[in-house]
Design a protein around this motif. Structure first.
Motif, short mmCIF file in Angstrom:
data_model
loop_
_atom_site.label_atom_id
_atom_site.label_comp_id
_atom_site.label_asym_id
_atom_site.label_seq_id
_atom_site.Cartn_x
_atom_site.Cartn_y
_atom_site.Cartn_z
N ARG A 1 45.36 40.90 37.47
CA ARG A 1 44.88 41.05 39.05
C ARG A 1 45.15 42.33 39.81
NH1 ARG A 1 44.49 35.84 43.21
NH2 ARG A 1 46.12 35.13 41.66
N GLU A 2 46.64 42.43 39.42
CA GLU A 2 47.25 43.74 40.20
C GLU A 2 46.63 45.02 39.47
OE1 GLU A 2 49.56 44.46 42.83
OE2 GLU A 2 48.76 42.30 43.16
N ALA A 3 46.40 45.02 38.05
CA ALA A 3 45.70 46.21 37.45
C ALA A 3 44.37 46.25 37.97
CB ALA A 3 45.74 45.92 36.02
N GLY A 4 43.46 45.19 38.12
CA GLY A 4 42.29 45.58 38.79
C GLY A 4 42.33 46.02 40.13
N LEU A 5 43.34 45.77 40.95
CA LEU A 5 43.33 46.35 42.39
C LEU A 5 43.62 47.71 42.21
CD1 LEU A 5 44.97 43.26 43.97
CD2 LEU A 5 42.53 44.13 44.18
N ARG A 6 44.50 48.16 41.41
CA ARG A 6 45.14 49.42 41.32
C ARG A 6 44.21 50.49 40.84
NH1 ARG A 6 46.84 46.93 44.54
NH2 ARG A 6 49.12 46.09 45.13
N LEU A 7 43.40 50.11 39.59
CA LEU A 7 42.71 50.70 38.85
C LEU A 7 41.70 51.55 39.67
CD1 LEU A 7 42.54 49.16 35.59
CD2 LEU A 7 43.69 51.36 36.15
N SER B 1 39.76 44.26 34.40
CA SER B 1 40.42 43.04 34.49
C SER B 1 39.71 41.75 33.85
CB SER B 1 40.29 42.81 35.83
OG SER B 1 39.21 43.02 36.64
N ILE B 2 38.15 41.86 33.77
CA ILE B 2 37.48 41.07 32.97
C ILE B 2 37.83 40.69 31.94
CG2 ILE B 2 35.35 40.26 32.65
CD1 ILE B 2 34.35 40.99 35.56
N VAL B 3 37.50 42.29 31.04
CA VAL B 3 37.67 42.26 29.79
C VAL B 3 38.94 41.99 28.97
CG1 VAL B 3 37.47 43.94 27.75
CG2 VAL B 3 35.72 44.19 29.57
#
Length: 526
Positions: free
Chosen positions: A375-381, A390-392
């Motif tokens: 979840r954090e990676a999806g926000l920061r990317l 994030s989904i993949v």
């Protein structure tokens, strides 16, 4: 030896005193702390300004001659409206023909602009930092401050964190004046009071306190003033700094102030008897007091039919507590309370867990931490790839972990369901609170089972009931319970039935509307 020690102590004290004096000498200027007046000689005034603003490449000095008298305009080039300054300031000065050049005469000439006179050098420094043009006239002890500032700002856009299908789509931006205009557009009354004050000795950011006179409790406004006066900080960068300095219970995981980027929600709070803070440079508004049920209410509820809001609100309440308790309940049922699970389901879950090298608690914490990392990676990317990654990443990691017998399929389903349930909560503050509280609940579930969950749940409820936001109970109207206030908690009553403001805000005027229940016209009237 005694004399040497005494001398060293004296030397240490004098050194500290000297260091303290040096720190005071280099402290940031303040209008009230520096009463030095502006000299009448233009070169002396410029020397003081240039000394203060040394090594500031964006500060410009425009020299003019008005009726043969030297005049200098000092300003920051990036903070003024160049076109307005040229049309309404430069051109009138070059065509000045009113005799003797004095500050009052120049002020009359520039009557199309907001101008003010000052005699303090510190006021000049503050005006330059605020984007004003400072006009200095040779032979005049003082200066003219001309307001032609134009700060960089983006256009008004739709809300990114609080989207709605129906209703207005405008959201606050980083400009305080624009945000105040968005509120004024919806509250067109002189009862809307706006008080501004600078916050931060270095940033000198403008903070606006908004309330509706005749509705808000006067003691609430006084309390807000007292808490703002206690703020002593170098600079304000975000609204969170103000929230942490004026909020109650700083060590509680629950935030006792509310932020929103929607002007309509801000106006709705003001009409309920709340107060609002707007900060220049921040695209959000802070509203106080705040109650728990307000975090589960979406603006969408008020733009649709009231009957559709009922199941949606109940769904949000159920999903909020599910996102908090679902992983811990799964752990408790598998580890301690297997007798509560139907036998076919228990056999299936135990078969899934067979071959997993970790206990259930380690499996749950590892899977939950992985989900939070994704979840954090999806926000920061970057936005173009963040959602896809994030989904993949979730699909690939979850499938690979199940195939490698690191986690069971049931645990993946439970953690994913808890994550999806958390996204139904409108308040991001409550979502972040659940992300913190999930771990203690999982730990007590692994140690004591359902007894641990119930015990920790009671502690959590007691803590929530004890919280106050600017004197208002955080769990109102549930605790203390008030049946009339339940018309806008789990349900949303029709507007003609909500004729009273929330009583827990203690508003002066509790009557909201006097609209009768709608009914079809009688046959006699037709």
């Amino acid at each position: 030896m005694r004399r040497k020690t005494t001398w060293l102590q004296f030397r240490s004290k004098s050194k500290r005193r000297s260091l303290r004096k040096q720190l005071q000498d280099i402290s940031f200027w303040n209008v009230s702390d520096d009463p030095a007046e502006i000299p009448s000689e233009l070169q002396e005034s410029l020397a003081l300004i240039q000394d203060e603003w040394a090594k500031c490449a964006d500060v410009q000095y425009q020299h003019l001659h008005v009726q043969g008298v030297p005049v200098c305009l000092v300003f920051i080039s990036n903070l003024i409206d160049q076109e307005t300054a040229q049309r309404t300031l430069m051109e009138p000065l070059t065509r000045y023909e009113q005799g003797k050049v004095t500050l009052p005469a120049l002020k009359d000439t520039l009557n199309a602009l907001m101008t003010e006179e000052t005699s303090q050098i510190s006021a000049i420094h503050q005006a330059i930092a605020q984007g004003k043009v400072v006009a200095l006239v040779d032979g005049q002890s003082g200066a003219l401050l001309v307001d032609v500032n134009k700060f960089p700002a983006r256009a008004i856009e739709t809300s990114q964190n609080e989207p709605t299908i129906q209703g207005p789509q405008e959201a606050f931006i980083e400009s305080l004046q624009t945000n105040l205009a968005l509120v004024r557009k919806r509250l067109r009354t002189s009862k809307l009071k706006i008080e501004t004050l600078p916050v931060g000795t270095k940033t000198n950011v403008q903070l606006a306190l908004l309330y509706v006179e005749g509705i808000v409790k006067p003691g609430l406004v006084e309390e807000a003033h007292q808490r703002l006066q206690r703020i002593q900080i170098d600079g304000i960068i975000s609204a969170n700094e103000i929230r942490e300095m004026i909020g109650d219970a700083p060590f509680s995981p629950f935030r006792l102030t509310e932020v929103t980027e929607r002007p309509d929600r801000t106006v709705a709070g003001l009409l309920q008897g709340r107060i609002c803070f707007l900060i220049d440079g921040t695209p959000t508004a802070i509203s106080v007091p705040v109650v728990f049920v307000g975090g589960l209410i979406s603006a969408e509820d008020y733009y649709g039919h009231f009957m559709t809001a009922l199941p949606l609100r109940i769904l949000r309440h159920a999903m909020y507590w599910s996102s908090l308790l679902l992983p811990s309940l799964y752990i408790a049922l598998l580890s301690y309370n297997q007798d509560l699970v139907p036998t076919p389901l228990l056999i299936s879950l135990e078969a899934q867990h067979e071959g997993i090298p970790f206990p259930t608690i380690v499996e749950a914490i590892g899977m939950q931490t992985t989900f939070e990392a994704l979840r954090e990676a999806g926000l920061r990317l970057p936005r173009a790839v963040g959602q896809s990654v994030s989904i993949v990443g979730t699909l690939i990691i979850g499938d690979a972990a199940v195939n490698a017998s690191i986690v069971s399929p049931g645990m993946v389903i439970v953690v994913a369901a808890a994550g999806v349930a958390s996204y139904t909560t409108p308040s991001q503050d409550l979502v972040n609170t659940n992300r913190i509280l999930q771990y203690p609940f999982m730990i007590v579930a692994s140690l004591l089972g359902l007894y641990g969950i119930v015990a920790l749940g009671l502690v959590l409820v007691i803590h929530m009931v004890s919280l106050r936001s600017f004197g208002v109970p955080y769990m109102a109207p549930l605790a203390p319970f008030s049946w009339p206030e339940m018309r806008d908690t789990f349900i949303r009553a029709p507007w003609w039935a909500m004729n009273q403001r929330p009583q827990f805000y203690e508003s002066v005027n509790s009557t909201r509307n006097r609209a009768p229940k709608p009914s079809p016209p009688s046959r006699d009237s037709t």
